[in-house]
Design an enzyme around this catalytic site. Structure first.
Site, PDB file in Angstrom:
ATOM      1  CG  ASP A  29      33.521  35.241  41.293  1.00  0.00           C
ATOM      2  OD1 ASP A  29      32.836  35.978  40.542  1.00  0.00           O
ATOM      3  OD2 ASP A  29      33.062  34.243  41.861  1.00  0.00           O
ATOM      4  N   GLY A  30      33.458  38.451  41.821  1.00  0.00           N
ATOM      5  CA  GLY A  30      32.696  39.243  42.791  1.00  0.00           C
ATOM      6  C   GLY A  30      32.424  40.681  42.387  1.00  0.00           C
TER       7      GLY A  30
ATOM      8  N   GLY B  51      30.305  41.911  40.128  1.00  0.00           N
ATOM      9  CA  GLY B  51      28.867  42.175  39.978  1.00  0.00           C
ATOM     10  C   GLY B  51      28.212  42.349  41.339  1.00  0.00           C
TER      11      GLY B  51
ATOM     12  CD1 TRP C  88      32.960  45.584  46.320  1.00  0.00           C
ATOM     13  CD2 TRP C  88      32.357  47.034  44.728  1.00  0.00           C
ATOM     14  NE1 TRP C  88      33.470  46.813  46.656  1.00  0.00           N
ATOM     15  CE2 TRP C  88      33.112  47.729  45.701  1.00  0.00           C
ATOM     16  CE3 TRP C  88      31.871  47.747  43.636  1.00  0.00           C
ATOM     17  CZ2 TRP C  88      33.402  49.080  45.607  1.00  0.00           C
ATOM     18  CZ3 TRP C  88      32.144  49.112  43.542  1.00  0.00           C
ATOM     19  CH2 TRP C  88      32.901  49.765  44.519  1.00  0.00           C
TER      20      TRP C  88
ATOM     21  CG  HIS D  59      32.260  44.285  35.511  1.00  0.00           C
ATOM     22  ND1 HIS D  59      32.736  43.102  36.010  1.00  0.00           N
ATOM     23  CD2 HIS D  59      31.027  44.010  35.009  1.00  0.00           C
ATOM     24  CE1 HIS D  59      31.831  42.150  35.816  1.00  0.00           C
ATOM     25  NE2 HIS D  59      30.786  42.675  35.225  1.00  0.00           N
TER      26      HIS D  59
ATOM     27  CB  SER E   7      34.998  32.165  31.277  1.00  0.00           C
ATOM     28  OG  SER E   7      33.600  32.302  31.381  1.00  0.00           O
TER      29      SER E   7
ATOM     30  CD  GLU F 243      32.486  28.107  30.166  1.00  0.00           C
ATOM     31  OE1 GLU F 243      33.398  28.802  30.650  1.00  0.00           O
ATOM     32  OE2 GLU F 243      32.704  27.122  29.427  1.00  0.00           O
TER      33      GLU F 243
ATOM     34  CD1 TRP G  48      31.755  33.749  24.811  1.00  0.00           C
ATOM     35  CD2 TRP G  48      31.215  35.839  24.253  1.00  0.00           C
ATOM     36  NE1 TRP G  48      32.876  34.333  24.267  1.00  0.00           N
ATOM     37  CE2 TRP G  48      32.572  35.619  23.911  1.00  0.00           C
ATOM     38  CE3 TRP G  48      30.657  37.098  23.998  1.00  0.00           C
ATOM     39  CZ2 TRP G  48      33.370  36.602  23.331  1.00  0.00           C
ATOM     40  CZ3 TRP G  48      31.461  38.076  23.405  1.00  0.00           C
ATOM     41  CH2 TRP G  48      32.800  37.828  23.084  1.00  0.00           C
TER      42      TRP G  48
ATOM     43  NE  ARG H  96      29.166  37.035  33.564  1.00  0.00           N
ATOM     44  CZ  ARG H  96      29.737  37.404  34.692  1.00  0.00           C
ATOM     45  NH1 ARG H  96      29.922  38.673  34.942  1.00  0.00           N
ATOM     46  NH2 ARG H  96      30.143  36.517  35.567  1.00  0.00           N
TER      47      ARG H  96
ATOM     48  CG  LEU I 250      54.227  40.894  35.602  1.00  0.00           C
ATOM     49  CD1 LEU I 250      54.246  39.613  36.438  1.00  0.00           C
ATOM     50  CD2 LEU I 250      53.389  41.956  36.328  1.00  0.00           C
TER      51      LEU I 250
HETATM   52  C1  FPP Z   1      33.850  38.152  37.678  1.00  0.00           C
HETATM   53  O1  FPP Z   1      32.980  38.821  38.539  1.00  0.00           O
HETATM   54  C2  FPP Z   1      34.570  39.118  36.869  1.00  0.00           C
HETATM   55  C3  FPP Z   1      34.518  39.172  35.527  1.00  0.00           C
HETATM   56  C4  FPP Z   1      33.740  38.255  34.682  1.00  0.00           C
HETATM   57  C5  FPP Z   1      35.238  40.228  34.804  1.00  0.00           C
HETATM   58  C6  FPP Z   1      36.583  40.573  35.343  1.00  0.00           C
HETATM   59  C7  FPP Z   1      36.889  41.959  34.932  1.00  0.00           C
HETATM   60  C8  FPP Z   1      37.575  42.843  35.666  1.00  0.00           C
HETATM   61  C9  FPP Z   1      38.238  42.523  36.942  1.00  0.00           C
HETATM   62  C10 FPP Z   1      37.706  44.255  35.238  1.00  0.00           C
HETATM   63  C11 FPP Z   1      38.215  44.418  33.892  1.00  0.00           C
HETATM   64  C12 FPP Z   1      39.571  43.894  33.708  1.00  0.00           C
HETATM   65  C13 FPP Z   1      40.342  44.220  32.665  1.00  0.00           C
HETATM   66  C14 FPP Z   1      41.706  43.647  32.547  1.00  0.00           C
HETATM   67  C15 FPP Z   1      39.885  45.168  31.659  1.00  0.00           C
HETATM   68  P1  FPP Z   1      31.422  38.585  38.382  1.00  0.00           P
HETATM   69  O2  FPP Z   1      30.865  39.649  37.531  1.00  0.00           O
HETATM   70  O3  FPP Z   1      31.168  37.184  37.924  1.00  0.00           O
HETATM   71  O4  FPP Z   1      30.945  38.778  39.858  1.00  0.00           O
HETATM   72  P2  FPP Z   1      29.685  38.120  40.565  1.00  0.00           P
HETATM   73  O5  FPP Z   1      30.095  36.713  40.935  1.00  0.00           O
HETATM   74  O6  FPP Z   1      29.518  38.984  41.753  1.00  0.00           O
HETATM   75  O7  FPP Z   1      28.537  38.175  39.605  1.00  0.00           O
END
Ligand code: FPP
Length: 224
Positions: free
Chosen positions: A12-13, A15, A17, A29, A57, A59, A61, A63, A122
């Site tokens: 998480d985080g 967006g 960042w 991302h 997730s 959920e 969708w 976004r 792995l």
């Molecule tokens: C949550 O952060 C992250 C996601 C919903 C996407 C995770 C994707 C990646 C780590 C990169 C892509 C990975 C692969 C395997 C292709 P958020 O966007 O909810 O962050 P926020 O809480 O700051 O909004």
């Protein structure tokens, strides 16, 4: 010292960042993908056999379409670019979640799973369009359809994590303390670490610090 077979991560985080760096959520991302690669390497170094990553997730969708498109393009890029490399490193890729994406992406996911299916170093479970409630409902439906007894052993057979031990350790980055519909059954006895850093800032040192702490926890599993 506790054995460590399976680490699950809520990444998480991204967006936040991206916005913090005065860029875009999508830049976050992209940076998050670099952390994914670092953490995979470190997982192998630590001889951990299963890594489950929550990438999208059921959920998510909700976004904006543009962000969803970006995430799936990133995934496509990652698989096309890295699947050979993952295979060489003897990594098995398994998708958990419902594969109902574009026909092209569904195909790419299936091919990637098939190519790496025999690998044993792995196993990466990539949770995509994954929701734990949907997974559990589906498992109960399977039991009903087959008229099988409702018990732990039978239910587990129909979870998508059926060939994976339950996570020993769950890490959630991004300074938020919730499970977000992730592995609700499987996390029953996992040790949970909430990390303040945003996912793109999370690094090998942070990961190893958590692993070290985990290894020294007294795990009781309900006993004393
Ligand atoms: C949550 O952060 C992250 C996601 C919903 C996407 C995770 C994707 C990646 C780590 C990169 C892509 C990975 C692969 C395997 C292709 P958020 O966007 O909810 O962050 P926020 O809480 O700051 O909004």
């Amino acid at each position: 010292m506790n054995p460590l077979k399976h680490v699950a991560i809520i990444m998480d985080g991204n967006g936040r960042w991206g916005l913090k760096k005065k860029k875009s959520r999508n830049a976050g991302h992209r940076a998050g993908l670099n952390t994914v690669e670092k953490i995979i390497k470190e997982t192998i170094k630590n001889n951990i056999k299963f890594l489950t990553l929550y990438a999208f997730s059921t959920e998510n969708w909700k976004r904006p379409k543009k962000e969803i498109k970006f995430l799936f393009n990133l995934l496509e890029f990652f698989l096309k670019d890295k699947i050979e490399d993952l295979n060489k490193q003897k990594i098995k890729l398994k998708i958990i979640g419902k594969k109902n994406f574009s026909p092209e992406l569904n195909h790419l996911l299936r091919v990637s799973e098939k190519k790496t299916s025999k690998n044993k170093r792995l196993q990466i479970n990539l949770a995509l369009n994954y929701g734990s409630k949907a997974e559990l409902i589906n498992a109960f439906k399977e039991l009903k359809k087959r008229n099988e007894a409702i018990n732990e052993k039978n239910l587990k057979k129909y979870l998508q994590s059926n060939n994976t031990p339950d996570p020993d350790l769950l890490i959630r980055t991004g300074d938020t303390k919730r499970l977000s519909n992730f592995l609700l059954w499987q996390l029953a006895y996992s040790e949970i670490f909430f990390e303040k850093k945003l996912w793109p800032d999370f690094n090998e040192k942070d990961y190893n610090k958590i692993i070290k702490k985990y290894k020294n926890i007294k795990r009781n599993f309900g006993n004393i």
